[in-house]
Design a protein around this motif. Structure first.
Motif, PDB file in Angstrom:
ATOM      1  N   SER A 119      -8.956 -10.418   2.509  1.00 30.34           N
ATOM      2  CA  SER A 119     -10.315 -10.743   2.085  1.00 30.34           C
ATOM      3  C   SER A 119     -10.895  -9.563   1.306  1.00 30.34           C
ATOM      4  CB  SER A 119     -11.186 -11.106   3.281  1.00 30.34           C
ATOM      5  OG  SER A 119     -11.258  -9.994   4.151  1.00 30.34           O
ATOM      6  N   LYS A 120     -12.155  -9.687   0.968  1.00 30.35           N
ATOM      7  CA  LYS A 120     -12.783  -8.738   0.061  1.00 30.35           C
ATOM      8  C   LYS A 120     -12.575  -7.283   0.484  1.00 30.35           C
ATOM      9  CE  LYS A 120     -16.901  -7.535  -2.347  1.00 30.35           C
ATOM     10  NZ  LYS A 120     -18.020  -7.953  -3.129  1.00 30.35           N
ATOM     11  N   ASN A 121     -12.198  -6.483  -0.498  1.00 28.36           N
ATOM     12  CA  ASN A 121     -12.043  -5.033  -0.334  1.00 28.36           C
ATOM     13  C   ASN A 121     -10.839  -4.597   0.495  1.00 28.36           C
ATOM     14  OD1 ASN A 121     -14.077  -4.399  -2.043  1.00 28.36           O
ATOM     15  ND2 ASN A 121     -15.632  -4.114  -0.459  1.00 28.36           N
ATOM     16  N   ASP A 122      -9.988  -5.544   0.927  1.00 30.73           N
ATOM     17  CA  ASP A 122      -8.717  -5.141   1.530  1.00 30.73           C
ATOM     18  C   ASP A 122      -7.854  -4.490   0.448  1.00 30.73           C
ATOM     19  OD1 ASP A 122      -9.332  -6.092   3.999  1.00 30.73           O
ATOM     20  OD2 ASP A 122      -8.252  -8.000   3.776  1.00 30.73           O
ATOM     21  N   VAL A 123      -7.064  -3.523   0.865  1.00 32.81           N
ATOM     22  CA  VAL A 123      -6.158  -2.886  -0.085  1.00 32.81           C
ATOM     23  C   VAL A 123      -4.768  -3.512   0.020  1.00 32.81           C
ATOM     24  CG1 VAL A 123      -4.989  -0.726  -0.705  1.00 32.81           C
ATOM     25  CG2 VAL A 123      -7.437  -0.724  -0.162  1.00 32.81           C
ATOM     26  N   VAL A 124      -4.220  -3.890  -1.105  1.00 36.40           N
ATOM     27  CA  VAL A 124      -2.867  -4.441  -1.175  1.00 36.40           C
ATOM     28  C   VAL A 124      -2.035  -3.483  -2.021  1.00 36.40           C
ATOM     29  CG1 VAL A 124      -1.452  -6.351  -2.028  1.00 36.40           C
ATOM     30  CG2 VAL A 124      -3.650  -6.822  -0.922  1.00 36.40           C
ATOM     31  N   SER A 125      -1.002  -2.894  -1.415  1.00 37.37           N
ATOM     32  CA  SER A 125      -0.186  -1.921  -2.132  1.00 37.37           C
ATOM     33  C   SER A 125       1.071  -2.581  -2.685  1.00 37.37           C
ATOM     34  CB  SER A 125       0.216  -0.780  -1.189  1.00 37.37           C
ATOM     35  OG  SER A 125      -0.926  -0.089  -0.738  1.00 37.37           O
ATOM     36  N   PRO A 133       7.593  10.407   2.671  1.00 33.26           N
ATOM     37  CA  PRO A 133       6.416  10.967   3.338  1.00 33.26           C
ATOM     38  C   PRO A 133       5.130  10.784   2.524  1.00 33.26           C
ATOM     39  CG  PRO A 133       8.247  12.511   3.440  1.00 33.26           C
ATOM     40  CD  PRO A 133       8.676  11.410   2.524  1.00 33.26           C
ATOM     41  N   THR A 134       5.214  10.984   1.219  1.00 35.55           N
ATOM     42  CA  THR A 134       4.011  10.830   0.392  1.00 35.55           C
ATOM     43  C   THR A 134       3.570   9.369   0.349  1.00 35.55           C
ATOM     44  OG1 THR A 134       4.846  12.649  -0.936  1.00 35.55           O
ATOM     45  CG2 THR A 134       2.973  11.446  -1.821  1.00 35.55           C
ATOM     46  N   ILE A 135       4.546   8.474   0.258  1.00 36.55           N
ATOM     47  CA  ILE A 135       4.199   7.043   0.265  1.00 36.55           C
ATOM     48  C   ILE A 135       3.531   6.691   1.597  1.00 36.55           C
ATOM     49  CG2 ILE A 135       5.169   4.706   0.236  1.00 36.55           C
ATOM     50  CD1 ILE A 135       7.273   5.811  -1.766  1.00 36.55           C
ATOM     51  N   ALA A 136       4.055   7.227   2.676  1.00 35.18           N
ATOM     52  CA  ALA A 136       3.460   6.992   4.001  1.00 35.18           C
ATOM     53  C   ALA A 136       2.015   7.472   4.011  1.00 35.18           C
ATOM     54  CB  ALA A 136       4.268   7.717   5.063  1.00 35.18           C
ATOM     55  N   LEU A 137       1.805   8.630   3.429  1.00 39.06           N
ATOM     56  CA  LEU A 137       0.473   9.200   3.378  1.00 39.06           C
ATOM     57  C   LEU A 137      -0.492   8.287   2.618  1.00 39.06           C
ATOM     58  CD1 LEU A 137       0.082  12.852   3.384  1.00 39.06           C
ATOM     59  CD2 LEU A 137      -1.278  11.769   1.602  1.00 39.06           C
ATOM     60  N   ILE A 138      -0.028   7.761   1.492  1.00 41.73           N
ATOM     61  CA  ILE A 138      -0.870   6.871   0.671  1.00 41.73           C
ATOM     62  C   ILE A 138      -1.169   5.570   1.418  1.00 41.73           C
ATOM     63  CG2 ILE A 138      -0.811   5.416  -1.409  1.00 41.73           C
ATOM     64  CD1 ILE A 138       0.564   7.815  -2.820  1.00 41.73           C
ATOM     65  N   LEU A 139      -0.132   5.014   2.044  1.00 44.64           N
ATOM     66  CA  LEU A 139      -0.334   3.761   2.782  1.00 44.64           C
ATOM     67  C   LEU A 139      -1.342   3.959   3.909  1.00 44.64           C
ATOM     68  CD1 LEU A 139       3.356   2.464   2.999  1.00 44.64           C
ATOM     69  CD2 LEU A 139       1.486   1.502   1.617  1.00 44.64           C
ATOM     70  N   HIS A 140      -1.239   5.091   4.547  1.00 40.58           N
ATOM     71  CA  HIS A 140      -2.142   5.355   5.657  1.00 40.58           C
ATOM     72  C   HIS A 140      -3.569   5.602   5.154  1.00 40.58           C
ATOM     73  CE1 HIS A 140      -3.392   6.518   9.622  1.00 40.58           C
ATOM     74  NE2 HIS A 140      -3.991   7.584   9.096  1.00 40.58           N
ATOM     75  N   HIS A 141      -3.672   6.435   4.141  1.00 40.13           N
ATOM     76  CA  HIS A 141      -5.001   6.784   3.646  1.00 40.13           C
ATOM     77  C   HIS A 141      -5.725   5.582   3.046  1.00 40.13           C
ATOM     78  CE1 HIS A 141      -8.006   8.583   0.852  1.00 40.13           C
ATOM     79  NE2 HIS A 141      -8.155   9.438   1.841  1.00 40.13           N
ATOM     80  N   SER A 142      -4.968   4.728   2.369  1.00 33.05           N
ATOM     81  CA  SER A 142      -5.582   3.566   1.706  1.00 33.05           C
ATOM     82  C   SER A 142      -5.861   2.433   2.690  1.00 33.05           C
ATOM     83  CB  SER A 142      -4.664   3.059   0.590  1.00 33.05           C
ATOM     84  OG  SER A 142      -3.489   2.498   1.147  1.00 33.05           O
ATOM     85  N   GLU A 143      -5.284   2.542   3.898  1.00 32.31           N
ATOM     86  CA  GLU A 143      -5.401   1.480   4.910  1.00 32.31           C
ATOM     87  C   GLU A 143      -4.876   0.160   4.364  1.00 32.31           C
ATOM     88  OE1 GLU A 143      -9.389   1.426   6.605  1.00 32.31           O
ATOM     89  OE2 GLU A 143      -9.618   3.556   6.108  1.00 32.31           O
ATOM     90  N   ALA A 144      -3.768   0.258   3.632  1.00 36.95           N
ATOM     91  CA  ALA A 144      -3.184  -0.936   3.006  1.00 36.95           C
ATOM     92  C   ALA A 144      -2.857  -1.991   4.062  1.00 36.95           C
ATOM     93  CB  ALA A 144      -1.932  -0.552   2.233  1.00 36.95           C
ATOM     94  N   LYS A 145      -3.249  -3.235   3.782  1.00 39.46           N
ATOM     95  CA  LYS A 145      -2.927  -4.343   4.681  1.00 39.46           C
ATOM     96  C   LYS A 145      -1.529  -4.871   4.405  1.00 39.46           C
ATOM     97  CE  LYS A 145      -7.017  -5.175   6.770  1.00 39.46           C
ATOM     98  NZ  LYS A 145      -7.685  -3.930   6.349  1.00 39.46           N
ATOM     99  N   LEU A 146      -1.152  -4.850   3.131  1.00 44.68           N
ATOM    100  CA  LEU A 146       0.147  -5.380   2.723  1.00 44.68           C
ATOM    101  C   LEU A 146       0.840  -4.351   1.850  1.00 44.68           C
ATOM    102  CD1 LEU A 146      -0.948  -8.898   1.355  1.00 44.68           C
ATOM    103  CD2 LEU A 146      -0.274  -8.323   3.708  1.00 44.68           C
ATOM    104  N   LEU A 147       2.170  -4.416   1.874  1.00 45.16           N
ATOM    105  CA  LEU A 147       2.942  -3.618   0.921  1.00 45.16           C
ATOM    106  C   LEU A 147       3.996  -4.521   0.285  1.00 45.16           C
ATOM    107  CD1 LEU A 147       3.866  -1.012  -0.483  1.00 45.16           C
ATOM    108  CD2 LEU A 147       5.248  -0.489   1.544  1.00 45.16           C
ATOM    109  N   PHE A 148       3.813  -4.822  -0.980  1.00 45.35           N
ATOM    110  CA  PHE A 148       4.823  -5.566  -1.738  1.00 45.35           C
ATOM    111  C   PHE A 148       5.873  -4.559  -2.216  1.00 45.35           C
ATOM    112  CE2 PHE A 148       1.386  -8.550  -1.825  1.00 45.35           C
ATOM    113  CZ  PHE A 148       1.980  -9.802  -1.953  1.00 45.35           C
ATOM    114  N   VAL A 149       7.148  -4.907  -2.008  1.00 47.55           N
ATOM    115  CA  VAL A 149       8.211  -3.966  -2.343  1.00 47.55           C
ATOM    116  C   VAL A 149       9.310  -4.649  -3.155  1.00 47.55           C
ATOM    117  CG1 VAL A 149       9.866  -2.306  -1.437  1.00 47.55           C
ATOM    118  CG2 VAL A 149       7.803  -2.830  -0.129  1.00 47.55           C
ATOM    119  N   ASP A 150       9.617  -4.071  -4.262  1.00 49.86           N
ATOM    120  CA  ASP A 150      10.762  -4.542  -5.044  1.00 49.86           C
ATOM    121  C   ASP A 150      12.028  -4.384  -4.212  1.00 49.86           C
ATOM    122  OD1 ASP A 150      12.076  -5.227  -7.700  1.00 49.86           O
ATOM    123  OD2 ASP A 150      13.052  -3.322  -7.189  1.00 49.86           O
TER     124      ASP A 150
END
Lengths: 590, 590
Positions: free
Chosen positions: B63-69, B102-119
């Motif tokens: 929903s609104k303002n959720d982060v999708v990575s 580790p950096t990706i983990a940091l970004i996912l955590h900081h952004s509070e991403a709900k989803l992560l789409f991965v190739d």
């Protein structure tokens, strides 16, 4: 997502005024304006505009939301005022110079203009307008400021109050603060519609709308760097279709001319290397058929991008002017849409088509410009607001929405309310959507003829009439009919001698080129068609004439035709008599 | 001037999402995306995006303002998500695929991403990042959705949770309502800076800012109709410098490729008639020096407009690639400016200049894009915020303002406050303004070397080093010095055998090409320079090395040089060790 508030670094009110400031910074020494032997740079133009803006405030006490009117051709002052007036916080009202004094009086009164800038050649017209206002006791009158020819200052100003444009600029103070636009919804200009059928309506533009329109049109017309723009389109038409501001955005050169004579246009093209110009299709005749055109047809090193609008470009001329080096793009718009709303974006695949088909495609109104969120063709007559199918056949009203649509009509709640419905601006134009998404106009809603329950698009009938080799101009309107309600009545101006054309042959030609129910019941031959100040045919006058004819008549008698043949329309460029002006002024005083 | 209120017909929130809707309407059958043997039309892309957006909402409760990575190369899904995610009301966070876990983990955590789409190719990297998050007990973890290769669905998804991209699209419901963007200040995307010296910062873009940036850059790069755009620039860089949205605005064709190998790029150019591409200057080496380039040098019928940025284009390559048909335009920007802030708009008069001078002009950063209200170079170090003179010499900090500047840094009030001052965004870049208004960068502020009170721009010294024929790469940083405070220390990668170059000859070359105080006090030969995931040289690492050298040493001894000569930097693409991730995660949990 927490709030990240706006701050002055990441949020600025959108306004075309930033284009001038930027041009003075990054295009400072480039030529901004050429007019006869006068040349300005962008730095100079910026300085002059700032000076004028400060003088307007300090000397003439102009403040926020005051209306400043101007009556001038495409001279440098007219260009500068597009920036200087809003820089002073005021609203620019450019007045069509072809209007008559009563209509100008009406506009000055309705807009409550504080000032009227007048080109020296138009001082008599302005004085006449002011006389009308005085007679109607419409006070206070606007202060007149005369714009003298640069080389020739102070000749006329004393005749009209003592203030002159250049003197104001000289009196400006570059150190004085100017107001900052903080609300992009603020009005920047006020443009009166031509008012073919009713009193002119004052269309209000916002800073936001004009900024967005300007950028979108530059992009979609593909105006590259360093354009040299010929002012063949009057700046008083929708602020020159936003190119007043657009040329500053691109740091281009404005070539100002007083008239669109072939001589002036070709001289400018040759001397200044014009790359872009806008004009109504009627100007193509001048570009192709004049003596100067003959000289230019021999030259090859010549390429001008031409944006045309107001009417579809005539197929017969498109190919010819293209061969001369005028590459025409067709746009469709209206005052209410800040100029262009649709643009007939060319597709490479169309280059393969025969010339006739290319001309037909180019005459379509096209696809939306990017400042609009949506353009559609909808069923508005039955209030369903359903989109018509994209089949190139189903007709509906063209409707628009988006941030480049006008704020509304000034002091006219009723008209504003009628113009908007269900989140759309109703253009009053009837059109179709082709399969490829391109919109094509079929008629003005009020020009549709309803005959025995069938809708007849007057433009469809006119298109056939125009294709007849003896026809120079044609207009078709509704004529009352006892049985069918309405039937089409054609008004025709012929090429050459009128005696060599008969109603019968025109009706026969129509009969073999359109469905039976569309064929006009009467053909009236005129020496010329009545037109308003913007060159639009005044169909309301033709409808009045058509009402006078006996309804139900299948074919007019020869004698009555002869009578209409020699009839010459009374030449008047306004729909407003002195009486009507006083009536309107009187009403607005209540 | 009375109030004319906004209504849905004349005021629409500015958002690039309208570009897709429009493209589906007016460019419906044109090719939107080409990827290997897959072709989509704009109508299909619109439909797929709508489906994905509805599925995100109904199945994944976005929903609104959720982060999708998303962690993916330039594949169609990556393009579609630029529309689908904000259409669902959410915020798109594209992650640099070259970062370590580790950096990706940091970004996912900081952004509070709900989803992560991965190739599918990046599933191991994503799994690794999630393992880091799990170990740091950073919950809830984002849900993983795998993007399979179109021809090859369902191979990898089960390994990572069971959800697949195409299945989501299939599960979408075209009849479901999607939220309407009503506030153009709403966030559309979240882009983390590369974080050379500190933890990555999350830059937030608004719908308004991206809309304006997109239009301005299209206009100023001069992207015409029917562009065929090669995705050589990663979409995870500032949303592909806004061309993700821009290609929809122009109804162009996106040519998606997985890698920027010479083979892939030349194949795309040949097979699909590419007209435009963006890339960092380093890609010019691939375009010029590869085996495929040799084949293309023989072809003449070939013209690609190239927008380059990230570093000034090297003069030596500009002329060569231009002859091949790559017409380079140089832009300057940063994540915080929504990509481009300045563009080196070419002037016709420069065509007359010798090649070397043309290259020097082209390497300048240029003039502001139209979505910014102002760009200036100011004295920020002494907090006076005074503009430097336009003389091409006086240095100051490049500062920006306007609606295309970021909203701010996500969850980082301190950094946001530091980035803005007195209504300006501080770029951290030191530059000059030339007389013609064009800005040129001299250095990053933190890379300036202060030696005996004199400012030395490291880039100035590097420029001289680069001009020496034996130097392949060079970086200059401050080295502590007992007397002068700091002195320059040069790190050099040589062409060919390192044994054939001496410190003396480099110092001698410097001595005759720059003022004495600028000449490096030490030259260190490296096999390669340390670079971060975006290819930027990590000067902080070089500064650490420089600190280790004995300060005050006038000339390094040969033996110590030999020691540094063979030193190979430990190859790490991140500044964040596992420990630092846990430290940051731990802190942000407090």
């Amino acid at each position: 997502m927490e709030a990240l508030p706006k701050n002055p670094a990441n949020f600025a009110a959108l306004t075309p005024l930033t284009f001038l400031h930027r041009a003075a910074t990054v295009y400072s020494t480039r030529t901004s304006i050429i007019y006869n032997h006068n040349h300005f740079t962008w730095e100079q133009t910026h300085t002059r505009c700032r000076c004028l803006a400060t003088a307007l405030r300090s000397l003439l006490h102009i403040s926020k939301n005051d209306v400043v009117s101007v009556l001038a051709p495409n001279i440098p002052a007219m260009y500068e005022m597009h920036f200087a007036v809003p820089m002073a916080g005021a609203i620019l009202n450019t007045i069509n110079t072809r209007l008559d004094a009563p209509t100008i009086a009406l506009i000055l009164h309705h807009s409550e203009a504080k000032l009227l800038f007048v080109d020296y050649q138009l001082v008599p017209l302005a004085s006449n307008a002011l006389r009308h206002l005085r007679e109607a006791k419409a006070e206070p009158l606007p202060i007149i400021i005369v714009i003298e020819e640069p080389a020739d200052a102070t000749t006329h100003k004393n005749a009209a109050g003592g203030l002159e444009y250049e003197e104001l600029i000289t009196a400006g103070d570059l150190t004085a603060e100017l107001p900052v636009i903080t609300d992009e919804w603020d009005a920047i200009s006020l443009n009166y519609t031509s008012g073919t059928t009713s009193a002119p309506k004052g269309v209000v533009y916002s800073h936001r709308g004009t900024y967005l329109s300007t950028l979108s049109l530059l992009l979609q017309w593909g105006m590259g760097t360093e354009p040299v723009y010929l002012w063949s389109l009057p700046m008083f038409h929708c602020n020159g279709w936003t190119f007043t501001w657009g040329i500053a955005a691109r740091g281009g050169t404005n070539v100002c001319i007083r008239s669109t004579s072939a001589e002036d246009m070709y001289k400018a093209i040759t001397n200044h290397g014009v790359t872009h110009m806008c004009c109504a299709p009627v100007v193509f005749n001048i570009l192709f058929d004049s003596r100067e055109a003959e000289d230019h047809k021999k030259k090859t090193n010549f390429a001008v991008e031409v944006l045309t609008g107001g009417a579809p470009p005539p197929a017969s001329l498109l190919e010819k002017v293209n061969k001369m080096g005028f590459h025409v793009t067709h746009a469709y718009g209206m005052t209410e849409a800040t100029g262009a709303a649709l643009l007939c974006e060319w597709r490479a695949e169309w280059n393969q088509l025969p010339a006739e088909q290319r001309a037909r495609l180019k005459a379509r109104q096209g696809i939306s410009i990017l400042s609009l969120t949506e353009v559609d063709v909808k069923e508005t007559s039955r209030l369903t607001m359903e989109s018509v199918p994209r089949d190139g056949k189903a007709v509906g009203e063209i409707v628009l929405r988006g941030s480049s649509v006008m704020k509304g009509y000034f002091k006219n709640e009723k008209a504003t309310a009628e113009a908007f419905r269900d989140g759309w601006f109703l253009t009053g134009d009837v059109g179709v959507v082709h399969q490829d998404g391109y919109v094509e106009i079929k008629d003005r809603i009020k020009d549709i003829i309803i005959s025995g329950g069938e809708n007849i698009c007057s433009m469809e009938v006119e298109k056939v009439l125009y294709s007849y080799y003896k026809v120079l101009e044609a207009a078709v309107v509704a004529m009352p009919h006892a049985r069918w309600g309405e039937t089409p009545c054609a008004f025709v101006v012929v090429k050459g001698e009128v005696e060599k054309v008969t109603e019968d042959e025109i009706l026969a030609y129509c009969g073999s080129n359109m469905p039976r129910f569309m064929v006009p019941r009467k053909v009236v031959f005129l020496e010329e068609l009545p037109k308003n100040s913007t060159g639009k045919i005044e169909k309301n006058k033709l409808r009045e004439m058509a009402r006078e004819f006996k309804a139900g008549m299948v074919k007019s008698e020869r004698s009555s035709l002869q009578g209409t043949k020699i009839k010459k329309m009374e030449k008047k460029t306004t729909a407003h008599s002195k009486q009507s002006v006083e009536k309107v002024l009187g009403m607005s005083r209540l």
